[in-house]
Design an enzyme around this catalytic site. Structure first.
Site, PDB file in Angstrom:
ATOM      1  N   ARG A   1       0.841  -1.201   0.000  1.00 16.03           N
ATOM      2  CA  ARG A   1       0.000   0.000   0.000  1.00 16.03           C
ATOM      3  C   ARG A   1       0.871   1.244   0.000  1.00 16.03           C
ATOM      4  O   ARG A   1       1.784   1.366   0.807  1.00 16.03           O
ATOM      5  CB  ARG A   1      -0.824   0.000   1.297  1.00 16.03           C
ATOM      6  CG  ARG A   1      -2.287   0.030   1.091  1.00 16.03           C
ATOM      7  CD  ARG A   1      -3.081  -0.043   2.347  1.00 16.03           C
ATOM      8  NE  ARG A   1      -2.623   0.656   3.519  1.00 16.03           N
ATOM      9  CZ  ARG A   1      -3.432   1.140   4.447  1.00 16.03           C
ATOM     10  NH1 ARG A   1      -4.743   1.024   4.309  1.00 16.03           N
ATOM     11  NH2 ARG A   1      -2.973   1.711   5.516  1.00 16.03           N
ATOM     12  N   THR A  14      -1.209   7.628  -0.767  1.00 20.83           N
ATOM     13  CA  THR A  14      -2.505   7.465  -1.460  1.00 20.83           C
ATOM     14  C   THR A  14      -3.315   6.302  -0.882  1.00 20.83           C
ATOM     15  O   THR A  14      -4.513   6.203  -1.101  1.00 20.83           O
ATOM     16  CB  THR A  14      -2.298   7.175  -2.959  1.00 20.83           C
ATOM     17  OG1 THR A  14      -1.624   5.904  -3.071  1.00 20.83           O
ATOM     18  CG2 THR A  14      -1.449   8.240  -3.638  1.00 20.83           C
ATOM     19  N   ASP A  19       0.429  -2.006  12.334  1.00 19.31           N
ATOM     20  CA  ASP A  19       0.865  -2.529  11.029  1.00 19.31           C
ATOM     21  C   ASP A  19       1.176  -4.017  11.168  1.00 19.31           C
ATOM     22  O   ASP A  19       2.166  -4.398  11.803  1.00 19.31           O
ATOM     23  CB  ASP A  19       2.104  -1.757  10.550  1.00 19.31           C
ATOM     24  CG  ASP A  19       2.460  -2.133   9.120  1.00 19.31           C
ATOM     25  OD1 ASP A  19       2.654  -3.342   8.848  1.00 19.31           O
ATOM     26  OD2 ASP A  19       2.532  -1.236   8.271  1.00 19.31           O
ATOM     27  N   ASP A  61       4.655  -5.296   9.885  1.00 17.23           N
ATOM     28  CA  ASP A  61       5.756  -4.892  10.766  1.00 17.23           C
ATOM     29  C   ASP A  61       5.741  -5.700  12.065  1.00 17.23           C
ATOM     30  O   ASP A  61       6.792  -6.069  12.586  1.00 17.23           O
ATOM     31  CB  ASP A  61       5.662  -3.394  11.090  1.00 17.23           C
ATOM     32  CG  ASP A  61       6.136  -2.532   9.922  1.00 17.23           C
ATOM     33  OD1 ASP A  61       6.785  -3.088   8.999  1.00 17.23           O
ATOM     34  OD2 ASP A  61       5.850  -1.334   9.928  1.00 17.23           O
TER      35      ASP A  61
HETATM   36  C1  PRP Z   1      -1.382  -4.245   4.737  1.00 19.10           C
HETATM   37  C2  PRP Z   1      -2.245  -5.469   4.986  1.00 19.10           C
HETATM   38  C3  PRP Z   1      -3.102  -5.506   3.762  1.00 19.10           C
HETATM   39  C4  PRP Z   1      -3.301  -4.053   3.452  1.00 19.10           C
HETATM   40  C5  PRP Z   1      -4.662  -3.630   3.916  1.00 19.10           C
HETATM   41  O1  PRP Z   1      -0.330  -4.556   3.891  1.00 19.10           O
HETATM   42  O2  PRP Z   1      -1.522  -6.633   5.225  1.00 19.10           O
HETATM   43  O3  PRP Z   1      -2.498  -6.191   2.673  1.00 19.10           O
HETATM   44  O4  PRP Z   1      -2.288  -3.332   4.156  1.00 19.10           O
HETATM   45  O5  PRP Z   1      -4.935  -2.348   3.525  1.00 19.10           O
HETATM   46  P1  PRP Z   1      -6.074  -1.997   2.462  1.00 19.10           P
HETATM   47  O6  PRP Z   1      -7.277  -2.816   2.806  1.00 19.10           O
HETATM   48  O7  PRP Z   1      -6.299  -0.523   2.699  1.00 19.10           O
HETATM   49  O8  PRP Z   1      -5.537  -2.277   1.103  1.00 19.10           O
HETATM   50  P2  PRP Z   1       0.844  -3.515   3.544  1.00 19.10           P
HETATM   51  O9  PRP Z   1       0.548  -2.823   2.264  1.00 19.10           O
HETATM   52  O10 PRP Z   1       1.132  -2.657   4.736  1.00 19.10           O
HETATM   53  O11 PRP Z   1       2.074  -4.468   3.224  1.00 19.10           O
HETATM   54  P3  PRP Z   1       2.873  -5.469   4.191  1.00 19.10           P
HETATM   55  O12 PRP Z   1       1.972  -6.631   4.478  1.00 19.10           O
HETATM   56  O13 PRP Z   1       4.048  -5.840   3.358  1.00 19.10           O
HETATM   57  O14 PRP Z   1       3.258  -4.723   5.436  1.00 19.10           O
HETATM   58  N1  URA Z   2      -2.517  -2.406   7.158  1.00 17.67           N
HETATM   59  C1  URA Z   2      -2.179  -2.759   8.424  1.00 17.67           C
HETATM   60  O1  URA Z   2      -1.236  -3.541   8.634  1.00 17.67           O
HETATM   61  N2  URA Z   2      -2.883  -2.242   9.419  1.00 17.67           N
HETATM   62  C2  URA Z   2      -3.916  -1.387   9.249  1.00 17.67           C
HETATM   63  O2  URA Z   2      -4.543  -0.961  10.229  1.00 17.67           O
HETATM   64  C3  URA Z   2      -4.250  -1.037   7.926  1.00 17.67           C
HETATM   65  C4  URA Z   2      -3.532  -1.564   6.894  1.00 17.67           C
END
Ligand code: PRP
Ligand code: URA
Length: 209
Positions: free
Chosen positions: A104, A108, A200, A203
């Site tokens: 993400r 944006t 997150d 993380d």
């Molecule tokens: C997080 C989570 C989802 C997404 C959710 O991933 O694991 O994939 O955000 O957000 P959305 O519903 O608004 O799309 P992130 O993009 O942070 O990547 P990561 O898992 O590598 O930390």
């Molecule tokens: N992705 C995450 O990991 N946590 C949130 O709350 C939203 C998006």
């Protein structure tokens, strides 16, 4: 009929509370994500088909059920969805595993796909998509778009924590897909993070920042 299923099991609720707690460290967080995925999987897979086979117990011949139907594939959305894979594989050890990499954009909040590799014969499989977080819904919507474009037809998605905005956006776009939610939260903040949420997920699973 709605295709969204909310978990109501006290064990799932308890473990999600532990997950949310900011004092929960990486090791414990990982274990909890895996356990919750297994418990949610148990509920989400209650409609798997069975067929009867003849076996012999030490006592007598008998006809008993075994799993039948579509071969499963687990597809985590990277990175955080990876944390749920072993929980599902504990239930379906012969499942194949695909991967969809999505990230993400911090400003944006729109997802970008950076990787996609799915098991062969995807059109014949029961596909279980895992991602602990359903926030705006953008990532899960695009992941399912990708899976459908590659031929996937029978899809279940499992998310541990969801915002109402994400559930609505997802079900508007993919009403045919079954969506399993561990906990439905209040909503999103200005950074599109789920409130109260758990922070997150990627993380916290991988110990990054
Ligand atoms: C997080 C989570 C989802 C997404 C959710 O991933 O694991 O994939 O955000 O957000 P959305 O519903 O608004 O799309 P992130 O993009 O942070 O990547 P990561 O898992 O590598 O930390
Ligand atoms: N992705 C995450 O990991 N946590 C949130 O709350 C939203 C998006």
């Amino acid at each position: 009929m709605s295709n969204v299923y909310y978990m109501n099991h006290p064990l799932i609720k308890h473990k999600i509370t532990m997950l949310r707690d900011e004092r929960t460290g990486t090791n414990e967080f990982r274990k909890l994500v895996e356990e919750i995925a297994m418990l949610m999987g148990y509920e989400a897979l209650c409609d798997l088909k069975t067929r009867d086979i003849e076996i012999k117990t030490p006592i007598e011949d008998t006809v008993q059920p075994v799993l039948d139907g579509k071969k499963p594939a687990v597809v985590p959305i990277l990175r955080a969805g990876l944390g749920m894979v072993n929980g599902i594989l504990a239930l379906l050890p012969s499942a194949k595993v695909g991967h969809i990499g999505m990230c993400r954009d911090e400003k944006t909040h729109k997802p970008q796909t950076y990787y996609c590799k799915l098991p062969s014969f995807i059109e014949e499989r029961l596909i279980i998509v895992t991602d602990p977080m359903l926030a705006t819904g953008g990532s899960l919507i695009d992941a399912v778009n990708e899976i459908k474009a590659l031929g996937g037809k029978t899809i279940k998605c499992m998310c541990i924590v969801a915002a109402p905005e994400g559930v609505k956006a997802f079900t508007d776009k993919h009403p045919d897909v079954q969506l399993y939610i561990g906990a439905l939260d209040r909503g999103l903040n200005e950074n599109a993070y789920i409130c109260p949420g758990l922070g997150d997920a990627g993380d916290r699973i991988f110990g990054t920042k």
